[in-house]
Design an enzyme around this catalytic site. Structure first.
Site, PDB file in Angstrom:
ATOM      1  N   LYS A  43     -12.852 -30.462 -42.978  1.00  0.00           N
ATOM      2  CA  LYS A  43     -13.631 -30.920 -41.833  1.00  0.00           C
ATOM      3  C   LYS A  43     -15.119 -31.020 -42.102  1.00  0.00           C
ATOM      4  CE  LYS A  43     -10.812 -28.784 -38.236  1.00  0.00           C
ATOM      5  NZ  LYS A  43     -11.015 -27.733 -37.219  1.00  0.00           N
TER       6      LYS A  43
ATOM      7  N   GLY B 292     -16.975 -17.621 -46.265  1.00  0.00           N
ATOM      8  CA  GLY B 292     -18.003 -17.904 -45.265  1.00  0.00           C
ATOM      9  C   GLY B 292     -19.396 -17.510 -45.728  1.00  0.00           C
TER      10      GLY B 292
ATOM     11  N   ARG C  74     -10.075  -8.518 -56.568  1.00  0.00           N
ATOM     12  CA  ARG C  74     -11.258  -7.986 -55.879  1.00  0.00           C
ATOM     13  C   ARG C  74     -11.539  -6.539 -56.267  1.00  0.00           C
ATOM     14  NH1 ARG C  74     -10.702 -10.941 -49.988  1.00  0.00           N
ATOM     15  NH2 ARG C  74     -11.912 -12.743 -50.617  1.00  0.00           N
TER      16      ARG C  74
ATOM     17  N   GLY D 288     -13.806 -20.358 -49.987  1.00  0.00           N
ATOM     18  CA  GLY D 288     -12.560 -19.660 -50.291  1.00  0.00           C
ATOM     19  C   GLY D 288     -11.521 -20.553 -50.936  1.00  0.00           C
TER      20      GLY D 288
HETATM   21  P1  ADP Z   1     -13.473 -24.062 -48.581  1.00  0.00           P
HETATM   22  O1  ADP Z   1     -12.596 -22.923 -48.122  1.00  0.00           O
HETATM   23  O2  ADP Z   1     -13.588 -24.128 -50.066  1.00  0.00           O
HETATM   24  O3  ADP Z   1     -14.822 -24.065 -47.889  1.00  0.00           O
HETATM   25  P2  ADP Z   1     -12.272 -25.877 -46.706  1.00  0.00           P
HETATM   26  O4  ADP Z   1     -11.657 -24.727 -45.999  1.00  0.00           O
HETATM   27  O5  ADP Z   1     -13.360 -26.611 -46.037  1.00  0.00           O
HETATM   28  O6  ADP Z   1     -12.737 -25.434 -48.175  1.00  0.00           O
HETATM   29  O7  ADP Z   1     -11.168 -26.971 -47.016  1.00  0.00           O
HETATM   30  C1  ADP Z   1      -9.957 -26.696 -47.679  1.00  0.00           C
HETATM   31  C2  ADP Z   1      -8.825 -27.418 -47.042  1.00  0.00           C
HETATM   32  O8  ADP Z   1      -9.082 -28.821 -46.960  1.00  0.00           O
HETATM   33  C3  ADP Z   1      -7.561 -27.286 -47.837  1.00  0.00           C
HETATM   34  O9  ADP Z   1      -6.624 -26.557 -47.075  1.00  0.00           O
HETATM   35  C4  ADP Z   1      -7.102 -28.716 -48.063  1.00  0.00           C
HETATM   36  O10 ADP Z   1      -5.711 -28.903 -47.904  1.00  0.00           O
HETATM   37  C5  ADP Z   1      -7.854 -29.487 -47.006  1.00  0.00           C
HETATM   38  N1  ADP Z   1      -8.002 -30.892 -47.355  1.00  0.00           N
HETATM   39  C6  ADP Z   1      -8.612 -31.425 -48.427  1.00  0.00           C
HETATM   40  N2  ADP Z   1      -8.473 -32.761 -48.450  1.00  0.00           N
HETATM   41  C7  ADP Z   1      -7.762 -33.103 -47.358  1.00  0.00           C
HETATM   42  C8  ADP Z   1      -7.279 -34.340 -46.811  1.00  0.00           C
HETATM   43  N3  ADP Z   1      -7.500 -35.508 -47.432  1.00  0.00           N
HETATM   44  N4  ADP Z   1      -6.578 -34.289 -45.659  1.00  0.00           N
HETATM   45  C9  ADP Z   1      -6.344 -33.113 -45.055  1.00  0.00           C
HETATM   46  N5  ADP Z   1      -6.755 -31.926 -45.502  1.00  0.00           N
HETATM   47  C10 ADP Z   1      -7.465 -31.914 -46.638  1.00  0.00           C
HETATM   48 MG    MG Z   2     -11.411 -22.665 -46.321  1.00  0.00          MG
END
Ligand code: ADP
Ligand code: MG
Length: 404
Positions: free
Chosen positions: A208, A384, A42, A361
């Site tokens: 989620k 975010g 960063r 992230g």
């Molecule tokens: P980002 O930060 O890119 O927006 P998220 O925070 O929504 O992504 O999601 C990332 C998390 O989702 C990771 O910690 C990963 O382990 C979890 N994840 C992905 N696939 C699964 C799954 N099948 N079951 C449980 N957790 C999952």
């Molecule tokens: Mg995340």
């Protein structure tokens, strides 16, 4: 981009306050220890803006938050280690003061010469930062003639050093503009959100649905296809009445998933196979099953090879691909194959000229872990903030900057 950038204004002999994102990982939480910056990505990311300003004869005052201090007593979150690292990366003297605003900071700002850098203390050491206290914002703006925001990752929050300081600078008649990093983010994500080229394929994953319903809704309006993997896909599969065993399913989001499936029809593409395990651990025995055959005792942790192939086919003719959310629990190597293969497919596409934009992230971390970050068109530095931007929202830290 309809916002002014550093290149649109005169900065010679000016004092320029730059809000940067120096929220870096540190080696220790113990202030008695020698704390070091363990990843300077960063800091490096802010160098184009800092070096440009120095080259043009500006005196550069830098402000950033670092971690989540409750008060200045959280001494392990001082900017000292950041100043140390910055001093090694930038070809100019770097001074650091032990307050965000106040007599010491003000005197240092006044004494600062063109070509020199001053780093202020962690903005969150001041309780006015998160409250967007106008007095703090005015004191920050008072130290400079120009405000530059290069902290995209903080642009979705109206804090005193972001929205507040930009507003205060404008009130006193000075320019408030975007730095290079901010400009790049606005260009890549803003274009995807407002005016995407077609065919446009969005890929969603992660844990989620509930965090991202607004995002999926917005993508459904803009994208030609949405491919869904990761934990998020489980809830959609549950909505289609598949047995999901012990997989992560958000029961309270199933109805919402049903609605999205109805709205989207064939534009929403789900996994056809998944990698399953008995338990989530690094040495778990994995197997691949069709989504209609998930045993009640199993947990889905990644997308399967046929799904990767399908997703690969869906993106082939795209002009733009936006990806948010890993395809599996990528933190565990055995469950990272779907995410890694997809990253590889997208990196190849980007090399052939498709615009590939990664937001979120964990998604950025996954692409970095796969060693493919440099190949993508753009990997957002904001978690975010990138999601809010893709959702089509106006971020307060960007909205306040001067229009072209
Ligand atoms: P980002 O930060 O890119 O927006 P998220 O925070 O929504 O992504 O999601 C990332 C998390 O989702 C990771 O910690 C990963 O382990 C979890 N994840 C992905 N696939 C699964 C799954 N099948 N079951 C449980 N957790 C999952
Ligand atoms: Mg995340």
């Amino acid at each position: 981009m309809n916002k002014k950038s550093v290149e649109d204004i005169d900065v010679k002999d000016k004092k320029v306050l730059v809000r940067v994102d120096f929220n870096v990982p540190l080696s220790s939480k113990d202030p008695a220890e020698q704390i070091e910056v363990t990843d300077d990505t960063r800091i490096r990311a802010a160098l184009p803006t800092i070096n440009y300003l120095l080259d043009k004869g500006a005196a550069v005052i830098l402000a950033s938050h670092l971690g989540r201090p409750k008060s200045p007593e959280d001494k392990h979150l001082t900017m000292d280690p950041v100043a140390e690292r910055l001093g090694e990366l930038v070809d100019a003297p770097v001074k650091k003061v032990d307050e965000v605003v106040g007599p010491e900071a003000q005197a240092a700002a006044e004494a600062l010469e063109p070509g020199q850098v001053l780093l202020l203390e962690n903005t969150r050491f001041h309780d006015g930062e998160k409250k967007n206290d106008p007095e703090l914002a005015q004191k920050l703006a008072a130290m400079a003639d120009v405000y530059v925001d290069d902290a995209f990752g903080s642009a979705h929050r109206a804090h005193a050093s972001t929205e507040g300081a930009a507003r205060a600078m404008r009130e006193k008649g000075g320019p408030a503009v975007a730095g290079y990093l901010m400009e790049k983010e606005i260009q890549a994500l803003g274009k995807a959100a407002q005016d995407p080229p077609h065919p446009y394929v969005a890929i969603m994953g992660g844990a989620k649905i509930s965090d991202k319903i607004k995002l999926i809704d917005n993508l459904l309006q803009k994208a030609d296809k949405i491919l869904i993997g990761g934990g998020m896909a489980n809830t959609f599969l549950a909505a289609k009445k598949y047995e999901m065993g012990g997989s992560l399913v958000e029961e309270e989001a199933v109805a919402e998933a049903e609605r999205l499936l109805r709205t989207a029809g064939a534009r929403l593409v789900l996994p056809v196979d998944v990698v399953v395990v008995d338990e989530i651990s690094a040495d778990a025995e994995t197997s691949v099953v069709g989504v209609e055959n998930i045993p009640a005792s199993k947990i889905a942790v990644d997308i399967g090879p046929e799904t990767v192939e399908n997703f690969g086919r869906e993106v082939q003719n795209a002009k733009l691909v936006v990806w948010n959310g890993p395809m599996g629990i990528f933190e565990i190597d055995k469950f990272a194959h779907g995410t890694d293969y997809l990253a590889k497919i997208l990196a190849d596409l980007a090399e052939e000229g498709t615009e590939v934009v990664i937001g979120g992230g964990d998604s950025a971390a996954a692409v970095q872990k796969a060693g493919l970050k440099e190949k993508m068109t753009h990997v957002s530095t904001g978690g975010g903030a990138s999601l809010e931007m893709l959702q089509g929202e106006t971020l307060p830290g960007i909205a306040i900057l001067d229009d072209k």
